[in-house]
Design a protein around this motif. Structure first.
Motif, PDB file in Angstrom:
ATOM      1  N   ALA A  47       0.839  -1.204   0.000  1.00  0.00           N
ATOM      2  CA  ALA A  47       0.000   0.000   0.000  1.00  0.00           C
ATOM      3  C   ALA A  47       0.868   1.246   0.000  1.00  0.00           C
ATOM      4  CB  ALA A  47      -0.904   0.005   1.234  1.00  0.00           C
ATOM      5  N   SER A  48       0.320   2.324  -0.531  1.00  0.00           N
ATOM      6  CA  SER A  48       1.020   3.615  -0.501  1.00  0.00           C
ATOM      7  C   SER A  48       0.027   4.715  -0.821  1.00  0.00           C
ATOM      8  CB  SER A  48       2.163   3.639  -1.528  1.00  0.00           C
ATOM      9  OG  SER A  48       1.634   3.598  -2.838  1.00  0.00           O
ATOM     10  N   TYR A  49       0.457   5.945  -0.635  1.00  0.00           N
ATOM     11  CA  TYR A  49      -0.319   7.084  -1.123  1.00  0.00           C
ATOM     12  C   TYR A  49       0.293   7.502  -2.458  1.00  0.00           C
ATOM     13  CZ  TYR A  49      -2.532   7.653   3.434  1.00  0.00           C
ATOM     14  OH  TYR A  49      -3.265   7.449   4.574  1.00  0.00           O
ATOM     15  N   ALA A  50      -0.520   7.576  -3.498  1.00  0.00           N
ATOM     16  CA  ALA A  50      -0.068   8.038  -4.804  1.00  0.00           C
ATOM     17  C   ALA A  50      -0.589   9.458  -4.992  1.00  0.00           C
ATOM     18  CB  ALA A  50      -0.604   7.127  -5.909  1.00  0.00           C
ATOM     19  N   ASN A  51       0.310  10.415  -4.926  1.00  0.00           N
ATOM     20  CA  ASN A  51      -0.082  11.839  -4.936  1.00  0.00           C
ATOM     21  C   ASN A  51      -1.151  12.118  -3.885  1.00  0.00           C
ATOM     22  OD1 ASN A  51       1.749  12.450  -6.909  1.00  0.00           O
ATOM     23  ND2 ASN A  51       0.271  12.428  -8.588  1.00  0.00           N
ATOM     24  N   GLY A  52      -0.973  11.517  -2.718  1.00  0.00           N
ATOM     25  CA  GLY A  52      -1.874  11.790  -1.598  1.00  0.00           C
ATOM     26  C   GLY A  52      -3.095  10.902  -1.531  1.00  0.00           C
ATOM     27  N   ARG A  53      -3.339  10.101  -2.563  1.00  0.00           N
ATOM     28  CA  ARG A  53      -4.517   9.243  -2.549  1.00  0.00           C
ATOM     29  C   ARG A  53      -4.105   7.807  -2.220  1.00  0.00           C
ATOM     30  NH1 ARG A  53      -8.585  10.879  -7.426  1.00  0.00           N
ATOM     31  NH2 ARG A  53      -9.017  12.986  -6.709  1.00  0.00           N
ATOM     32  N   PRO A  54      -4.831   7.141  -1.328  1.00  0.00           N
ATOM     33  CA  PRO A  54      -4.425   5.791  -0.919  1.00  0.00           C
ATOM     34  C   PRO A  54      -4.617   4.780  -2.046  1.00  0.00           C
ATOM     35  CG  PRO A  54      -6.532   6.363   0.039  1.00  0.00           C
ATOM     36  CD  PRO A  54      -6.037   7.596  -0.638  1.00  0.00           C
ATOM     37  N   VAL A  55      -3.638   3.912  -2.183  1.00  0.00           N
ATOM     38  CA  VAL A  55      -3.671   2.833  -3.169  1.00  0.00           C
ATOM     39  C   VAL A  55      -3.289   1.558  -2.434  1.00  0.00           C
ATOM     40  CG1 VAL A  55      -2.584   1.919  -5.235  1.00  0.00           C
ATOM     41  CG2 VAL A  55      -3.093   4.360  -5.081  1.00  0.00           C
ATOM     42  N   VAL A  56      -4.113   0.537  -2.536  1.00  0.00           N
ATOM     43  CA  VAL A  56      -3.890  -0.689  -1.769  1.00  0.00           C
ATOM     44  C   VAL A  56      -4.034  -1.895  -2.685  1.00  0.00           C
ATOM     45  CG1 VAL A  56      -4.763  -2.135   0.109  1.00  0.00           C
ATOM     46  CG2 VAL A  56      -4.727   0.342   0.375  1.00  0.00           C
ATOM     47  N   ALA A  57      -3.086  -2.805  -2.582  1.00  0.00           N
ATOM     48  CA  ALA A  57      -3.177  -4.088  -3.282  1.00  0.00           C
ATOM     49  C   ALA A  57      -3.063  -5.180  -2.240  1.00  0.00           C
ATOM     50  CB  ALA A  57      -2.055  -4.216  -4.306  1.00  0.00           C
ATOM     51  N   LEU A  86      15.709  -8.875  -5.367  1.00  0.00           N
ATOM     52  CA  LEU A  86      14.346  -8.963  -4.828  1.00  0.00           C
ATOM     53  C   LEU A  86      13.403  -8.195  -5.743  1.00  0.00           C
ATOM     54  CD1 LEU A  86      12.282  -9.657  -2.610  1.00  0.00           C
ATOM     55  CD2 LEU A  86      13.013  -7.606  -1.395  1.00  0.00           C
ATOM     56  N   ASP A  87      12.384  -8.895  -6.242  1.00  0.00           N
ATOM     57  CA  ASP A  87      11.426  -8.322  -7.188  1.00  0.00           C
ATOM     58  C   ASP A  87      10.035  -8.429  -6.569  1.00  0.00           C
ATOM     59  OD1 ASP A  87       9.994  -7.491  -9.337  1.00  0.00           O
ATOM     60  OD2 ASP A  87      10.307  -9.300 -10.540  1.00  0.00           O
ATOM     61  N   MET A  88       9.371  -7.308  -6.403  1.00  0.00           N
ATOM     62  CA  MET A  88       8.004  -7.307  -5.870  1.00  0.00           C
ATOM     63  C   MET A  88       7.087  -6.619  -6.867  1.00  0.00           C
ATOM     64  SD  MET A  88       8.607  -6.339  -1.859  1.00  0.00           S
ATOM     65  CE  MET A  88       9.727  -4.988  -2.202  1.00  0.00           C
ATOM     66  N   ARG A  89       5.871  -7.140  -7.014  1.00  0.00           N
ATOM     67  CA  ARG A  89       4.895  -6.500  -7.900  1.00  0.00           C
ATOM     68  C   ARG A  89       3.538  -6.454  -7.208  1.00  0.00           C
ATOM     69  NH1 ARG A  89       1.670 -10.369  -9.963  1.00  0.00           N
ATOM     70  NH2 ARG A  89       2.489 -12.484 -10.084  1.00  0.00           N
ATOM     71  N   ALA A  90       2.793  -5.432  -7.525  1.00  0.00           N
ATOM     72  CA  ALA A  90       1.476  -5.256  -6.899  1.00  0.00           C
ATOM     73  C   ALA A  90       0.541  -4.579  -7.885  1.00  0.00           C
ATOM     74  CB  ALA A  90       1.599  -4.410  -5.640  1.00  0.00           C
ATOM     75  N   VAL A  91      -0.678  -5.047  -7.939  1.00  0.00           N
ATOM     76  CA  VAL A  91      -1.720  -4.420  -8.760  1.00  0.00           C
ATOM     77  C   VAL A  91      -2.867  -4.071  -7.820  1.00  0.00           C
ATOM     78  CG1 VAL A  91      -3.281  -4.667 -10.714  1.00  0.00           C
ATOM     79  CG2 VAL A  91      -1.062  -5.811 -10.741  1.00  0.00           C
ATOM     80  N   ASP A  92      -3.222  -2.784  -7.783  1.00  0.00           N
ATOM     81  CA  ASP A  92      -4.268  -2.375  -6.846  1.00  0.00           C
ATOM     82  C   ASP A  92      -5.649  -2.574  -7.463  1.00  0.00           C
ATOM     83  OD1 ASP A  92      -5.454   0.357  -7.873  1.00  0.00           O
ATOM     84  OD2 ASP A  92      -3.294   0.485  -8.185  1.00  0.00           O
ATOM     85  N   ASP A  93      -6.618  -2.866  -6.637  1.00  0.00           N
ATOM     86  CA  ASP A  93      -8.042  -2.906  -6.996  1.00  0.00           C
ATOM     87  C   ASP A  93      -8.304  -3.550  -8.350  1.00  0.00           C
ATOM     88  OD1 ASP A  93      -8.318  -1.695  -4.654  1.00  0.00           O
ATOM     89  OD2 ASP A  93      -9.201   0.152  -5.404  1.00  0.00           O
ATOM     90  N   GLN A  94      -8.022  -4.831  -8.453  1.00  0.00           N
ATOM     91  CA  GLN A  94      -8.168  -5.487  -9.742  1.00  0.00           C
ATOM     92  C   GLN A  94      -9.607  -5.524 -10.236  1.00  0.00           C
ATOM     93  OE1 GLN A  94      -5.981  -9.059  -8.538  1.00  0.00           O
ATOM     94  NE2 GLN A  94      -4.649  -8.660 -10.284  1.00  0.00           N
ATOM     95  N   SER A  95     -10.562  -5.357  -9.336  1.00  0.00           N
ATOM     96  CA  SER A  95     -11.952  -5.365  -9.782  1.00  0.00           C
ATOM     97  C   SER A  95     -12.555  -3.963  -9.782  1.00  0.00           C
ATOM     98  CB  SER A  95     -12.791  -6.265  -8.871  1.00  0.00           C
ATOM     99  OG  SER A  95     -12.797  -5.733  -7.569  1.00  0.00           O
ATOM    100  N   ALA A  96     -11.714  -2.954  -9.681  1.00  0.00           N
ATOM    101  CA  ALA A  96     -12.255  -1.582  -9.587  1.00  0.00           C
ATOM    102  C   ALA A  96     -12.564  -1.031 -10.967  1.00  0.00           C
ATOM    103  CB  ALA A  96     -11.267  -0.683  -8.865  1.00  0.00           C
TER     104      ALA A  96
ATOM    105  N   TYR B 114     -14.630   6.882  -4.606  1.00  0.00           N
ATOM    106  CA  TYR B 114     -14.167   5.542  -4.224  1.00  0.00           C
ATOM    107  C   TYR B 114     -12.639   5.502  -4.262  1.00  0.00           C
ATOM    108  CZ  TYR B 114     -12.854   0.705  -5.132  1.00  0.00           C
ATOM    109  OH  TYR B 114     -12.248  -0.509  -5.109  1.00  0.00           O
ATOM    110  N   ARG B 115     -12.015   4.836  -3.308  1.00  0.00           N
ATOM    111  CA  ARG B 115     -10.567   4.765  -3.261  1.00  0.00           C
ATOM    112  C   ARG B 115     -10.027   3.349  -3.458  1.00  0.00           C
ATOM    113  NH1 ARG B 115     -10.415   9.289  -4.628  1.00  0.00           N
ATOM    114  NH2 ARG B 115      -9.745  11.071  -3.396  1.00  0.00           N
TER     115      ARG B 115
END
Lengths: 197, 190
Positions: A47-57, A86-96, B114-115
């Motif tokens: 998870a992180s904030y992307a330009n201040g907006r939360p993004v969670v995978a 070390l390689d990490m990948r994340a995709v947020d909200d796959q059903s969004a 929505y976030r």
């Protein structure tokens, strides 16, 4: 002519005051939801904030996701350690796929991994991609890919590593842009908690 | 059907039986609809003083995850209102109609965009929790209410319908409530 009654005098004072008060905000604040701290219900999370907006995978598993995984890796969060890379990948909200919302793929790569420490990200293989969801059969051009901005901080801090269980935790900061001078996406307060493959 | 009538007849009799004593000036009650409300009123002659109402209302996003009726209670905007109103009532046969306006204090949160979604594991699928940005506010508003109350029952109760509005700079709210008003307090104490 009717007398000016006590009630009418009261109304003459009260009603304008009501109309004035009806336009009054006492306090107001815009609130972004907090990022999850650690794993979400025992599943790998980034998870992180992307330009201040939360993004969670985060991953979740079910019979359906296990069946789908047989045809390809559909996990939202995954990581692997090959040698010291070390390689990490994340995709947020796959059903969004709501209201034209976008989702994002993030690849973080660090070299010379040796456990808890601070590592610079690989500037060539670390990237962030914007993906536009689309309905089946609908053509959507590929979203832009963002790469680390050279002058900006791009580092991962590994806070916990268990070689036996391959469980890794840490934080990161990263600034990416599609090209030098282009508008940047600043990822702040990044955190991950996952079990490597 | 017969069972339903057996259950309903006492309630209808209770609701329609005439009052043994005239009601006192004070009354209070509850309202249920697209919000929950409690109110206390004082009726003097043709004037109706609505001393106060407290109402909690909630509603979901028009689109996006969590917009289904019973889907995800955490994706709800909500507003709590405390209001004092003054107005007038008008007898309509054995019933009465009324209208009132006043001043309200509001505490609420209004969902924004929505976030993200978090998901838990499950056998076939897991539960999803949807997170929205939101605006938290306190405000003063202009509450309005028009209503209609049925005939006085044996226990000095009135069933009614209330249309409530609250105009404010943050989020105007409109509610339709079925109300039960009990006005026996004054006489019972005597």
């Amino acid at each position: 002519m009717r007398p000016f009654t006590r009630h009418r005098a009261w109304a003459a004072v009260f009603i304008p005051w009501l109309l004035l008060a009806a336009g009054c905000t006492i306090t107001a604040s815009d609130v972004e939801p907090a990022l999850p701290d650690g794993q979400i219900e025992g599943s790998s999370t980034l998870a992180s904030y992307a330009n201040g907006r939360p993004v969670v995978a985060n991953n979740s598993s079910s019979l359906i996701s296990i069946l789908v995984a047989a045809f390809g890796d559909s996990r939202a969060v995954a990581g692997r350690l090959r040698g010291t890379q070390l390689d990490m990948r994340a995709v947020d909200d796959q059903s969004a796929v709501y209201a034209g919302g976008k989702y994002h793929a993030l690849h973080l790569l660090i070299n010379a991994f040796q456990g808890p420490s601070t590592y610079p990200m690989d500037g060539q293989l670390t990237y962030y991609q914007e993906i536009t969801p689309h309905a089946s059969g609908q053509y959507v051009p590929q979203g832009p890919t963002f790469y680390p901005v050279p002058a900006a901080p791009a580092e991962v801090i590994i806070t916990s590593w268990d070689a036996a269980t391959r469980h890794v935790r840490g934080t990161f900061v990263l600034t990416v842009a599609t090209a030098p001078g282009a508008p940047a996406v600043v990822l702040t307060a990044g955190r991950f908690d996952l079990v490597l493959d | 059907m017969k069972t339903l009538l057996i259950w309903c007849l006492p309630a209808l009799a209770w609701a329609q039986a005439p009052a043994a004593n005239p009601p006192g000036p004070w009354s209070g009650g509850l309202g249920v609809g697209n919000g929950l409300e409690a109110h206390a009123t004082r009726q003097t002659g043709g004037h109706l003083l609505l001393l106060g109402r407290a109402r909690y209302a909630w509603w979901g996003p028009k689109s996006g995850p969590g917009s289904k009726l019973f889907d995800q209670l955490n994706t709800r905007s909500r507003q709590t209102e405390l209001a004092v109103l003054a107005g007038r009532s008008l007898p309509v046969g054995r019933c009465r109609a009324y209208a009132a306006a006043g001043l309200a204090y509001l505490l609420g949160r209004q969902l924004g965009d929505y976030r993200y979604t978090t998901r838990s594991s499950g056998l076939l699928w897991g539960d999803a929790t949807y997170y929205y940005a939101y605006r938290r506010y306190q405000a003063l508003g202009l509450p309005l209410e028009i209503g209609f109350q049925g005939p006085l029952g044996r226990n000095q109760q009135r069933l009614g319908l209330a249309l409530q509005a609250n105009f404010n700079p943050e989020r105007s709210a409109y509610c339709v409530l079925l109300t039960l008003n009990l006005s026996s307090w004054g006489n019972r104490i005597k």
